[in-house]
Design an enzyme around this catalytic site. Structure first.
Site, PDB file in Angstrom:
ATOM      1  N   GLU C  34      18.132 -56.528 -13.814  1.00  0.00           N
ATOM      2  CA  GLU C  34      18.503 -56.267 -15.208  1.00  0.00           C
ATOM      3  C   GLU C  34      19.949 -56.684 -15.396  1.00  0.00           C
ATOM      4  OE1 GLU C  34      17.318 -55.358 -18.220  1.00  0.00           O
ATOM      5  OE2 GLU C  34      19.427 -55.481 -18.827  1.00  0.00           O
ATOM      6  N   SER C  48      11.731 -48.017 -33.641  1.00  0.00           N
ATOM      7  CA  SER C  48      11.335 -46.833 -34.405  1.00  0.00           C
ATOM      8  C   SER C  48      10.761 -45.720 -33.532  1.00  0.00           C
ATOM      9  CB  SER C  48      10.285 -47.207 -35.455  1.00  0.00           C
ATOM     10  OG  SER C  48      10.740 -48.248 -36.272  1.00  0.00           O
ATOM     11  N   HIS C  52       1.739 -47.623 -32.002  1.00  0.00           N
ATOM     12  CA  HIS C  52       0.833 -48.123 -33.027  1.00  0.00           C
ATOM     13  C   HIS C  52      -0.615 -47.939 -32.594  1.00  0.00           C
ATOM     14  CE1 HIS C  52       4.057 -49.674 -35.460  1.00  0.00           C
ATOM     15  NE2 HIS C  52       4.617 -50.155 -34.359  1.00  0.00           N
ATOM     16  N   VAL C 173      20.422 -63.174 -14.470  1.00  0.00           N
ATOM     17  CA  VAL C 173      19.851 -64.340 -13.800  1.00  0.00           C
ATOM     18  C   VAL C 173      20.491 -65.607 -14.363  1.00  0.00           C
ATOM     19  CG1 VAL C 173      17.753 -65.708 -13.476  1.00  0.00           C
ATOM     20  CG2 VAL C 173      17.675 -63.207 -13.274  1.00  0.00           C
ATOM     21  N   GLU C 347       7.196 -58.736 -28.883  1.00  0.00           N
ATOM     22  CA  GLU C 347       7.853 -57.869 -29.875  1.00  0.00           C
ATOM     23  C   GLU C 347       6.913 -56.702 -30.143  1.00  0.00           C
ATOM     24  OE1 GLU C 347       7.586 -59.100 -33.887  1.00  0.00           O
ATOM     25  OE2 GLU C 347       6.876 -61.091 -33.400  1.00  0.00           O
ATOM     26  N   SER C 348       6.963 -56.115 -31.330  1.00  0.00           N
ATOM     27  CA  SER C 348       6.048 -55.026 -31.646  1.00  0.00           C
ATOM     28  C   SER C 348       4.618 -55.533 -31.499  1.00  0.00           C
ATOM     29  CB  SER C 348       6.276 -54.565 -33.089  1.00  0.00           C
ATOM     30  OG  SER C 348       5.401 -53.514 -33.400  1.00  0.00           O
ATOM     31  N   CYS C 413      26.418 -30.353 -31.260  1.00  0.00           N
ATOM     32  CA  CYS C 413      25.467 -30.710 -32.318  1.00  0.00           C
ATOM     33  C   CYS C 413      24.038 -30.656 -31.789  1.00  0.00           C
ATOM     34  CB  CYS C 413      25.743 -32.109 -32.853  1.00  0.00           C
ATOM     35  SG  CYS C 413      27.386 -32.313 -33.521  1.00  0.00           S
ATOM     36  N   CYS C 453      31.989 -33.877 -28.255  1.00  0.00           N
ATOM     37  CA  CYS C 453      31.554 -33.782 -26.858  1.00  0.00           C
ATOM     38  C   CYS C 453      32.100 -34.867 -25.941  1.00  0.00           C
ATOM     39  CB  CYS C 453      30.036 -33.710 -26.758  1.00  0.00           C
ATOM     40  SG  CYS C 453      29.183 -35.229 -27.211  1.00  0.00           S
TER      41      CYS C 453
END
Lengths: 125, 417, 493
Positions: C34, C48, C52, C173, C347-348, C413, C453
């Site tokens: 990564e 989001s 789905h 990479v 993607e989605s 919070c 914080c």
């Protein structure tokens, strides 16, 4: 000659003051408009002729329950010497414990003031 | 595991300037069972990081730093026998005044005879004002930067822009300059500064830091660390004027764009809120719509000076103690107070008419030589001439109960004339 | 330094991590590369957080298959990995009779795709599911859900790690070559060499680049940014289901919608805007303004103070702006380039499909290596899916009694405890940035956005682990939080 604008800080009225100044080696005030009281005028004179300031900063603490102690001047110093005074404050290290009002530095940069602690620091547990 | 419940007469939530003054006042009013709860390790709240001077001019007639001002109050607690819980957070508050609190090692319930809310406020963030752009490091609220520099010995940046001319922003402009940073400028979206004139002079002018009014940050740039900001002048509608946009390289952006009363617990307890102040609706005893719950200081409305917080909190603490002793119900007769022309908010929002009180208000725009007028219908209750009126500064006016009784009526309107 | 593995996954998004976890069920030496300092730093955690149902995709398409299957796999997966999921269902709402054929068509398409429980319902039933919703007819899809995308990605990675997959973070990479007999040779910007028999391209926005490096041309990724607002938890509970408008033919603009998150916020967005730079996550003034206006229309209760943050995620689209729409996912075991499993344009619904994609990919790995199940595989990740603040008072008291660090709240919070912060910073992947901490412990995700914080977290990390100012990074090495000390450190006398 130059013109300088001030907002008076003597009282909450915050009068706007416009001053005409002769730009010789020592500034001479030729005209003030806007100040509504004697104190305001005195303040402007002081501000132009020899502005004085208090400053606050921190010094390093060793062996305390916190790593910095806040400090301030206990009498005003000339505005022009602030940076010199800061240079000396930056060199200071104090050893805990420390009480409010303890003097950590005397007459920095030749000023007639002391740098005093504004918080107490206990010894580290 | 069962949770124990303890009882206390007056519980003050928050150990900053408001909570300290409220706890002391409740104790001095004769309440022998006062508990002060603070979430931090030490008392004093935000005062601890406000190492600049200027505190106490009203309360003590001398210029103190924040920590010194706090110490004046803290030092009195042991003598008064006030119980203090530090490192303790209130998780919830019920309308019946039961607090769920968490301390290192224990969760417990506290049944309070009266509660004084004194939680203070938090800073408005980048997200809250929707500054467009990327999300690099180097964007701080002024108060967070102040905490890092003054409490944690950590320097947040070298080349600094400041958005917002609130006092914390001005104070930080000077503070960072003294510590060797270069402060490029302060930008203010309004046509006037929201800081005190003294701070404009001593924090900006003294160091030749320019203040640009009617100007805002329109874009934040930088993928890793902040690389720069775009700023632009704004029109009357406060929308940026594209032709005036310019880019300023900097590695740090401080935000001093307003404070928000920290009222999550207040809402928990079902207290009625004022949408303008962001705080509770209170009466002339600082009691909220929930009997026995009082509010004061910056959690009630954002103050300009800590000294006024102390003055207000003392009243709240005193009335909280009285509530416990007298089991006083909310007075039935109520006179409501409304904002008129030129007034952004007034406080308290209702009064009993049984006592003198101080009206706190803020105006909507800067003026000179106007009068604040309090009316009941067409009858004048009070008129006070004021030389300097400024949205950034609170105005406090005494109202006598006799003047109120003479005018009669069930509602007051406060306006600038 | 040289590393040798049988399988190398390039990209630590949710898909890469799901593949790593699926592979960890077998006796195979595998690693994941990564480029960022943590997993999930791209679109995987900038979306989001919706699972789905799969009725929107053309029957027979790869997207339809992996979405429906991935969705079905989520219950067990989330239980094992301690990931928060809420099966709140979705209403695709039609305002008038004209929308009915569209919704009927979507239902049929969904039925063909194998989507469970689809029903076309009327106004009354619709309002039982989401009080106050206005519409004539709606398609209800009960398997549409919300999930914590952070926990899912991190959970998959941590479980893969626990079962023997190595994670090399901060390894971008730079070049890939294939040598006869020796297999793949992957060089990173840090100068390290990774050898492997099979490489899997799960590089998201950079999948076309990685594909090209491996010798497979012909793919292009068009980054398409979506901007969001995050709303204060004050509005938690307002939305009891996902509400989407019925798709209109030639609809003007994009359909802004509201999405509740599993943590109690509401999102407004996303928008869609093609951009040039693949990783410019900026939010833009015009779009933010539109989001506020549209959000206000959908939920009039929104107050100015409810906007606590905005953010953007970037989709890896295969279709250029002038074409628009979507292309089907590319998931291929290249016959022309041996040992190269290529995933492009995920993607989605990539988040939803990730476990199904992982199964497909591991099957493909089986074409090259013999995969022997590892009997020591443990599917369960330790810990809890709930934050301390979500527990009952009694449960909290139990935890505090066991470890007093649970009694100290650091992030006020979100009411995140010192224990949760310490756990997050001690995470097994060794991710140490502020964003890593945020994705794990939620600290700084609340309404003060870290103003309170972050100074306390900094103090904690300095006191507990001796961190110095320069050790604090927001996301990566180029995002330091600080420039140093104010004064030289004094230390203890």
């Amino acid at each position: 000659m130059s013109t300088k604008e001030f907002t008076c800080v003597v009282c909450p009225n915050g009068c706007p003051i416009v001053v005409n100044i002769d730009d010789d080696e020592t500034p001479v005030i030729t005209h003030i408009e806007g100040s509504t009281c004697k104190k305001g005028e005195e303040w402007v004179h002081q501000e132009i002729e020899n502005p004085m300031r208090t400053i606050s900063s921190s010094v390093v603490v060793t062996g305390g329950d916190c790593i910095l102690a806040s400090v301030r001047t206990n009498r005003p110093i000339p505005l022009g010497r602030i940076m010199k005074v800061m240079e000396e404050i930056k060199q200071v290290t104090v050893i805990a414990p420390l009480a409010i009002g303890d003097v950590v530095l005397r007459n920095p940069a030749g000023c007639d003031t002391e740098i005093v602690a504004t918080r107490s620091v206990a010894k580290a547990q | 595991m069962s949770i124990k419940t303890i009882h206390r007469d007056v519980v003050v939530i928050g150990g900053g300037p408001a909570g300290l003054a409220a706890a002391i006042a409740a104790s001095e009013a004769g309440c022998k069972d006062v508990l002060l709860i603070e979430r931090d390790r030490i008392l004093g709240g935000i005062l601890n990081q406000c190492i600049h001077d200027g505190f106490g001019l009203h309360e003590f007639k001398e210029a103190l730093s924040g920590p010194e001002y706090a110490a004046r109050f803290i030092n009195r607690l042991p003598g008064l026998g006030i119980e203090v819980m530090t490192g303790t957070i209130v998780l919830s508050l019920s309308p019946e005044r039961i607090l769920e609190v968490s301390t290192r090692g224990a969760i417990q319930y506290i049944q309070a005879g009266a509660v004084v809310l004194a939680m203070g406020c938090r800073e408005r963030t980048r997200g809250a004002i929707s500054i467009p752009g990327q999300r690099p490091s180097g964007v701080y609220t002024a108060g967070a930067a102040q905490n890092f520099i003054n409490m944690e010995n950590i320097m947040v940046g070298k080349n600094v822009c400041i958005l917002g001319s609130g006092d914390i922003g001005l104070i930080m402009a000077r503070r960072m300059t003294l510590e060797g940073a270069h402060v490029e400028a302060v930008f203010e979206i309004l046509p006037y500064s929201s800081g005190l004139p003294r701070n404009i002079q001593q924090c900006l002018n003294d160091y030749n830091i320019p203040l640009f009014l009617n100007t805002t940050v329109t874009e934040i740039r930088g993928n890793g660390r902040l690389e720069g900001v775009k700023v632009a002048q704004v029109g009357k509608d406060r929308a940026p004027i594209p032709e005036t946009e310019r880019y300023i390289p900097c590695d740090t952006l401080l935000l001093s764009v307003g404070l928000i009363p920290e009222n999550e617990l207040t809402r928990d307890a079902g207290v009625a809120m004022d949408p303008i102040t962001g705080g509770a609706l209170v009466d002339d005893t600082f009691m909220t719509s929930v009997p026995g719950i009082f509010s004061c200081g910056n959690v009630l409305h954002v103050h300009d000076l800590a000294d006024w917080v102390s003055v207000e909190a003392r009243d709240a603490g005193r009335f909280a103690a009285a509530y416990v002793h007298e089991k006083r119900e909310a007075s039935r007769q109520r006179i409501t107070i409304k904002e008129g022309d030129g007034v952004r908010y007034v406080l308290p929002q209702s009064v009993s008419g049984e006592r003198d009180f101080i009206l706190s208000l803020r105006v909507t725009a800067p003026w000179r030589n106007r009068a604040v007028v309090v009316r009941s219908g067409d009858k004048k209750v009070r008129r006070k001439k004021i030389v300097r009126l400024h949205p950034a500064e609170m105005i406090r006016i005494n109202i006598g109960k006799d003047a109120l009784a003479a005018a009669g009526g069930s509602s007051l309107e406060v306006s600038v004339e | 330094m040289n590393h040798k593995y049988e399988v190398l996954i390039i990209g630590g998004g949710v898909v890469g991590c799901a593949i790593a976890r699926e592979l960890s069920k077998y006796r195979v030496s595998a690693a994941l590369l990564e480029k960022e300092m943590d997993v999930g730093m791209g679109a995987s955690c900038r979306n989001s957080g919706v699972l789905h149902a799969g009725f929107k995709y053309a029957p027979g398409s790869l997207r339809a298959r992996v979405a429906v299957k991935g969705n079905a796999l989520m219950d067990d997966l989330c239980r094992d990995l301690k990931v928060k999921i809420k099966r709140i269902g979705k209403l695709t709402v039609g305002l008038d009779e004209e929308d009915e054929p569209t919704l009927r068509h979507l239902k049929e398409q969904g039925d063909t795709n194998g989507v469970p429980g689809l029903r076309v319902i009327g106004r009354e039933e619709m309002q039982k599911i989401q009080p106050g919703v206005e519409g004539y007819i709606a398609l209800h899809s009960p398997s549409s859900s919300i999930i914590s995308p952070y926990s899912l990605t991190i959970g998959l990675a941590e479980n893969a790690l626990a079962n023997g997959v190595n994670f090399h973070l901060g390894q971008r990479v730079e070049s890939i070559s294939q040598q006869p007999e020796k297999g793949w040779h992957v060089r990173t910007a840090a100068g390290e060499i990774f050898e492997a028999q099979v490489i899997i391209n799960a590089a998201g926005l950079y999948s076309a680049d990685v594909s090209r490096m491996a010798g497979v041309d012909g793919y292009t990724i068009y980054p398409c940014r979506g901007e969001y607002y995050v709303l204060d938890k004050r509005l938690n509970g307002t939305l009891t289901a996902l509400i989407y408008p019925a798709p209109k033919k030639n609809a003007p603009g994009w359909g802004t919608h509201l999405t509740p998150t599993v943590d109690g916020n509401i999102l407004i967005g996303p928008t869609a805007q093609y951009i040039k730079e693949p990783e410019n996550h900026a939010c833009t003034p015009d779009i933010l303004r539109r989001l506020r206006i549209e959000g206000q229309k959908l939920l009039p209760a929104i107050q100015v103070s409810d906007y606590i943050r905005n953010f953007a995620g970037i989709r890896a689209k295969q279709t250029p702006p002038e074409v628009g729409g979507n292309k089907d996912f590319v998931i291929e075991d290249r016959k022309d380039v041996k040992g190269f499993i290529n995933l492009v344009g995920l993607e989605s619904p990539g988040l939803t499909a990730s476990p199904a994609i992982a199964q497909m990919v591991v099957e493909m790995v089986g074409n090259h290596l013999s995969l022997v199940p590892d009997p020591s595989f443990n599917p369960v990740r330790p810990g809890s899916s709930d934050f301390f603040s979500e527990l009952s008072a009694e449960e909290k008291a139990d935890l505090v009694a066991k470890d007093p660090n649970y009694g100290e709240i650091i992030c006020r919070c979100e009411k995140i405890t010192k224990k949760e912060i310490l756990d997050a910073i001690n995470n097994p992947l060794g991710a140490r940035t502020i964003v890593s901490l945020k994705y794990r412990a939620r600290a700084s995700m609340g309404r003060c956005q870290g103003g309170f914080c972050i100074p306390r977290i900094v103090r904690l990390l300095r006191d507990e682990f001796g961190w110095r100012p320069e050790d604090f990074l927001k996301r990566g090495v180029d995002s330091p939080l600080f420039v140093g000390n104010v004064r030289p450190e004094g230390g203890q006398a």
